[in-house]
Design a protein around this motif. Structure first.
Motif, PDB file in Angstrom:
ATOM      1  N   ASN A 197     -25.575   1.932 -29.725  1.00 54.42           N
ATOM      2  CA  ASN A 197     -26.289   1.754 -28.453  1.00 54.42           C
ATOM      3  C   ASN A 197     -26.184   0.367 -27.856  1.00 54.42           C
ATOM      4  N   ARG A 198     -24.979  -0.115 -27.695  1.00 54.49           N
ATOM      5  CA  ARG A 198     -24.786  -1.393 -27.032  1.00 54.49           C
ATOM      6  C   ARG A 198     -24.341  -1.127 -25.587  1.00 54.49           C
ATOM      7  N   LEU A 199     -23.727  -2.144 -24.991  1.00 56.10           N
ATOM      8  CA  LEU A 199     -23.365  -1.992 -23.585  1.00 56.10           C
ATOM      9  C   LEU A 199     -21.886  -1.660 -23.404  1.00 56.10           C
ATOM     10  N   GLY A 200     -21.636  -0.543 -22.738  1.00 55.84           N
ATOM     11  CA  GLY A 200     -20.296  -0.292 -22.238  1.00 55.84           C
ATOM     12  C   GLY A 200     -19.335   0.393 -23.180  1.00 55.84           C
ATOM     13  N   ASN A 201     -18.262   0.902 -22.575  1.00 60.19           N
ATOM     14  CA  ASN A 201     -17.153   1.482 -23.311  1.00 60.19           C
ATOM     15  C   ASN A 201     -15.943   1.469 -22.381  1.00 60.19           C
ATOM     16  N   SER A 202     -14.783   1.639 -22.958  1.00 63.20           N
ATOM     17  CA  SER A 202     -13.634   1.895 -22.087  1.00 63.20           C
ATOM     18  C   SER A 202     -12.746   2.832 -22.874  1.00 63.20           C
ATOM     19  N   ASN A 211     -18.495   2.822 -27.595  1.00 66.04           N
ATOM     20  CA  ASN A 211     -19.789   2.143 -27.666  1.00 66.04           C
ATOM     21  C   ASN A 211     -20.499   2.560 -28.945  1.00 66.04           C
ATOM     22  N   PHE A 258     -26.151   1.464  -9.342  1.00 63.63           N
ATOM     23  CA  PHE A 258     -27.509   1.300  -9.851  1.00 63.63           C
ATOM     24  C   PHE A 258     -28.189   0.106  -9.196  1.00 63.63           C
ATOM     25  N   ALA A 297     -23.880  -8.562 -15.039  1.00 65.45           N
ATOM     26  CA  ALA A 297     -24.729  -8.072 -13.944  1.00 65.45           C
ATOM     27  C   ALA A 297     -23.999  -7.006 -13.129  1.00 65.45           C
ATOM     28  N   ARG A 314     -21.889   5.019 -21.886  1.00 63.79           N
ATOM     29  CA  ARG A 314     -21.603   3.692 -21.345  1.00 63.79           C
ATOM     30  C   ARG A 314     -22.857   2.818 -21.298  1.00 63.79           C
ATOM     31  N   TYR A 315     -23.938   3.335 -20.695  1.00 64.01           N
ATOM     32  CA  TYR A 315     -25.142   2.516 -20.532  1.00 64.01           C
ATOM     33  C   TYR A 315     -26.168   2.903 -21.587  1.00 64.01           C
ATOM     34  N   ALA A 316     -25.786   2.722 -22.846  1.00 60.96           N
ATOM     35  CA  ALA A 316     -26.631   3.176 -23.945  1.00 60.96           C
ATOM     36  C   ALA A 316     -27.853   2.289 -24.123  1.00 60.96           C
ATOM     37  N   GLU A 373     -15.495  -1.840 -14.018  1.00 66.16           N
ATOM     38  CA  GLU A 373     -15.146  -1.408 -15.376  1.00 66.16           C
ATOM     39  C   GLU A 373     -15.066  -2.590 -16.338  1.00 66.16           C
ATOM     40  N   TYR A 404     -21.478  -5.145 -14.172  1.00 64.92           N
ATOM     41  CA  TYR A 404     -21.194  -3.985 -15.020  1.00 64.92           C
ATOM     42  C   TYR A 404     -22.409  -3.072 -15.137  1.00 64.92           C
ATOM     43  N   ARG A 405     -23.580  -3.678 -15.363  1.00 66.91           N
ATOM     44  CA  ARG A 405     -24.796  -2.867 -15.535  1.00 66.91           C
ATOM     45  C   ARG A 405     -25.126  -2.059 -14.296  1.00 66.91           C
ATOM     46  N   ARG A 406     -24.667  -2.499 -13.134  1.00 72.77           N
ATOM     47  CA  ARG A 406     -24.932  -1.773 -11.886  1.00 72.77           C
ATOM     48  C   ARG A 406     -23.831  -0.786 -11.546  1.00 72.77           C
ATOM     49  N   ASN A 407     -22.888  -0.631 -12.460  1.00 68.30           N
ATOM     50  CA  ASN A 407     -21.767   0.302 -12.275  1.00 68.30           C
ATOM     51  C   ASN A 407     -20.870  -0.090 -11.100  1.00 68.30           C
ATOM     52  N   GLN A 418     -29.637   0.689 -21.623  1.00 68.95           N
ATOM     53  CA  GLN A 418     -30.509   0.509 -20.461  1.00 68.95           C
ATOM     54  C   GLN A 418     -31.019   1.867 -19.992  1.00 68.95           C
TER      55      GLN A 418
END
Lengths: 428, 256
Positions: free
Chosen positions: A35-40, A32, B135, A98, B164-166, A106, A100-103, B168
């Motif tokens: 500061n964007r969204l996500g990584n793997s 990531n 979350f 939606a 991961r959630y950088a 993956e 992904y942001r709530r975990n 938010q």
């Protein structure tokens, strides 16, 4: 968003996608940045498990279950009378973000029935992945299905957005494929696979020279075979598998016990049990090939075309090769330690590290966690006590079986009991 | 006579206790945190005053004697909060300092094998939290999750969730130990909520969360149901992967 409509689509298209076993989210390296969204970043995470015990790591759905093909083994086949649905590209994107942001997940595993033709379908899959990467700045995991027959250009583009690509060859033998999916030929499956393999090699070698080269399908390719739909032997399955590992540098080959979904006379009847024990033995063999240094010809060959169901394939191999035992735990090289029944690779590693400090005895080995009931017949260690009696393979086998209980014991007994109800769950 | 050193439960406190053992040349000694201390008639006990400087010196010494893995193992095993883990760790530290070689992999030593097992347990719990955190978006746009892990693994979660959630803001709150970690788009800090009891029950807390939240939860539940293959049902395997004690935080496993 019309939630009721989305809910209905999700139910239909997740239900249709569930026969794809792969849910791997590991092996990628997307970090990531800014500061964007996500990584793997290598390690996969199973966010939950279904009631059948399978890992749920990705949002696994079909884009649509409309399909122009009529493959007998497939629930989405043209002639099957089921509810059909199709997601819009944006709907898949929104749902993925939606969740992904709530975990919950993956990332996304997107497959599809083939509407119109291979390229039109592949193009739509690529469009979803592209939107996620470029508009949503999404760095999570994306697994796309390569549609058999898709063009080279589309496959090249797909690899630039996806972490993993897969084509399921489904039927292990060519004659089986001809019987069950007469509109498909094997070359259509191999073509996108070959393209992806070559691109992976090329991007990797360019990346060595030019650091800014984008990553291409960093988690590699995988494929899947259905087990028990076309009367194939275990040897036929595993030789096909070994071929794919070697020729296409597959990361994984999955084995999926056939779940009866059709009254077609070419297939096992509805109500036939899913061959889960056989599936398990095949996975054990797959592991022996990939991690334990076995060659497929040692395990399956003309004399032994099928795996034994009551013992694991390593034990089965050992019983046929008693001349190679016992192995001395304190001296043997890694390759030989890995061949002792009941000793896994984790224990092999621990043994090698621990024996630098002291000679290991039975107590040490038990504490390290090796399966003594099998291992003790095949090894010696720092102790005067060891299994010195000369036994034949058959004697050893019955001795080991009498001292252990298999989680599949019920499966063995139902095989004997012809009149037991079909509904009996086989593994509890 | 056995001596009990009672420390405040913090990692620095534990390291200070080890400093005191060497400083006072104690031989028959056991180290216990205040909230788990057990004492019998024959023991004498004394309280350790946590001292960052002493702790730092001990950590430096350990760093010189141990490999990087050995060091991480000490910290991770400490977070297990298991009874007697302090004495097990002290055994390892004592051997490392005395022998001046890396003994972290001497699995023939029962105490060291135990550390490697505890480290694995803590690692598993950390990985479970990476997976089972759910979350929910609050009305002020924050992503909020509650957990109650078997071990004190929150400090180990920071790196993963931060990278991961950088983009938010999020909070992961440990209800069992009553503290949480909060990411404010810049950095992660430790927080204690005044009204954490409000989140204790599994009520939907309509007043905190957005309406959309319920919709996504129900979509997720639907997905969970649809992706299951009924003819492969395997309850034992399911429970092995998702033990019941975690269900209260998993929306897909909640009955409503």
């Amino acid at each position: 968003m019309d939630y009721e409509r989305i809910k209905e689509k999700l139910n239909i298209l997740a239900d249709a996608a569930k026969y794809d076993v792969s849910c791997a989210s590991s092996g990628s390296k997307r970090t990531n940045k800014n500061n964007r969204l996500g990584n793997s970043s290598g390690m996969g995470i199973c966010h939950t498990y279904t009631e059948d015990g399978r890992c749920v790591s990705l949002l696994k759905i079909l884009l649509t279950n409309h399909c122009i093909f009529d493959c007998a083994y497939c629930v989405t086949r043209k002639s099957n009378d089921i509810k059909r649905a199709a997601f819009k590209v944006q709907e898949v994107v929104d749902l993925t973000i939606a969740f992904y942001r709530r975990n919950y997940i993956e990332g996304l595993f997107l497959s599809s029935g083939i509407f119109k033709n291979a390229d039109a379908t592949m193009e739509r899959l690529v469009e979803v992945a592209k939107k996620l990467r470029e508009e949503e700045n999404f760095n999570g995991y994306i697994h796309l299905k390569s549609i058999p027959g898709a063009s080279d250009e589309l496959m090249r583009e797909a690899g630039l957005y996806a972490d993993r690509l897969s084509v399921n060859i489904e039927i292990p033998t060519e004659k089986g494929l001809k019987l069950l999916a007469p509109d498909k030929n094997r070359e259509d499956f191999l073509k996108p696979m070959r393209k992806v393999k070559n691109e992976i090699i090329q991007y990797k070698s360019e990346k060595k020279l030019i650091k800014s080269t984008p990553i291409y399908a960093p988690a590699g390719q995988s494929t899947q075979m259905i087990i028990g739909a076309s009367n194939e032997t275990d040897a036929e399955i595993m030789y096909t598998s070994a071929y794919f590992y070697k020729k296409f540098q597959m990361k994984r080959v999955y084995y999926s016990g056939y779940i009866p979904i059709s009254h077609d006379h070419r297939l096992p009847a509805i109500g036939t049990e899913v061959p889960m024990l056989r599936e398990n033995r095949l996975y054990q063999t797959d592991w022996l090939l990939r991690f334990y240094g076995f060659d497929i010809r040692e395990i399956l060959n003309k004399e032994h075309p099928n795996l034994e169901s009551d013992i694991d394939p390593k034990l089965s191999w050992a019983l046929r090769n008693l001349d190679q035992f016992p192995v001395d735990i304190n001296r043997a090289e890694k390759r030989l330690l890995a061949r002792i029944p009941g000793v896994g690779m984790k224990s092999v590693q621990k043994i090698i590290q621990a024996r630098r400090y002291r000679k290991l005895n039975w107590e040490n080995l038990k504490a390290i966690g090796i399966a003594m009931n099998r291992a003790k017949f095949f090894m010696v260690c720092d102790s005067r006590e060891f299994e010195s009696k000369d036994r034949t393979a058959a004697q050893l086998k019955s001795l080991i079986l009498s001292q252990s209980s298999s989680k599949f014991s019920k499966a063995h007994s139902t095989q004997l009991n012809l009149f037991s109800s079909i509904e009996t769950p086989i593994a509890v | 006579m056995r001596k009990i050193l009672v420390y405040d439960g913090s990692f620095d406190g534990f390291l200070t206790a080890i400093f005191d053992v060497y400083d006072e040349k104690l031989t028959d000694v056991t180290i216990q945190p205040k909230h788990r201390s057990t004492q019998n008639f024959f023991d004498t006990s004394s309280e350790v005053v946590t001292d960052e400087k002493k702790a730092h010196r001990v950590w430096e010494g350990i760093s010189k004697a141990c490999s990087k893995t050995g060091k991480t193992n000490i910290y991770r095993a400490f977070l297990s909060e298991l009874d007697g883990i302090e004495d097990t760790l002290f055994h390892f530290i004592k051997r490392s300092l005395a022998e001046r070689v890396d003994v972290a992999k001497d699995y023939g030593d029962a105490e060291i094998l135990k550390i490697s097992k505890v480290v694995k347990m803590v690692g598993r719990e950390k990985h479970r939290m990476d997976a089972f955190v759910r979350f929910r978006q609050t009305k002020d746009g924050l992503y909020f999750a509650t957990v109650s892990p078997d071990f004190n693994v929150l400090p180990l979660l920071i790196k993963h969730f931060k990278s991961r959630y950088a983009d938010q803001q999020w909070i992961i709150y440990d209800l069992k130990r009553d503290y949480g970690i909060y990411y404010n788009l810049q950095e992660v800090t430790t927080i204690v909520l005044e009204n954490s009891d409000a989140f204790r029950s599994n009520s939907k807390n309509g007043s905190f969360f957005t309406e959309e939240e319920m919709v996504f939860e129900s979509l997720w539940k639907n997905y969970f149901k649809s992706t299951n293959i009924v003819s492969r049902k395997n309850t034992k395997l399911h429970l092995q992967h998702v033990p019941k004690r975690y269900w209260k935080y998993l929306s897909e496993k909640s009955p409503v």
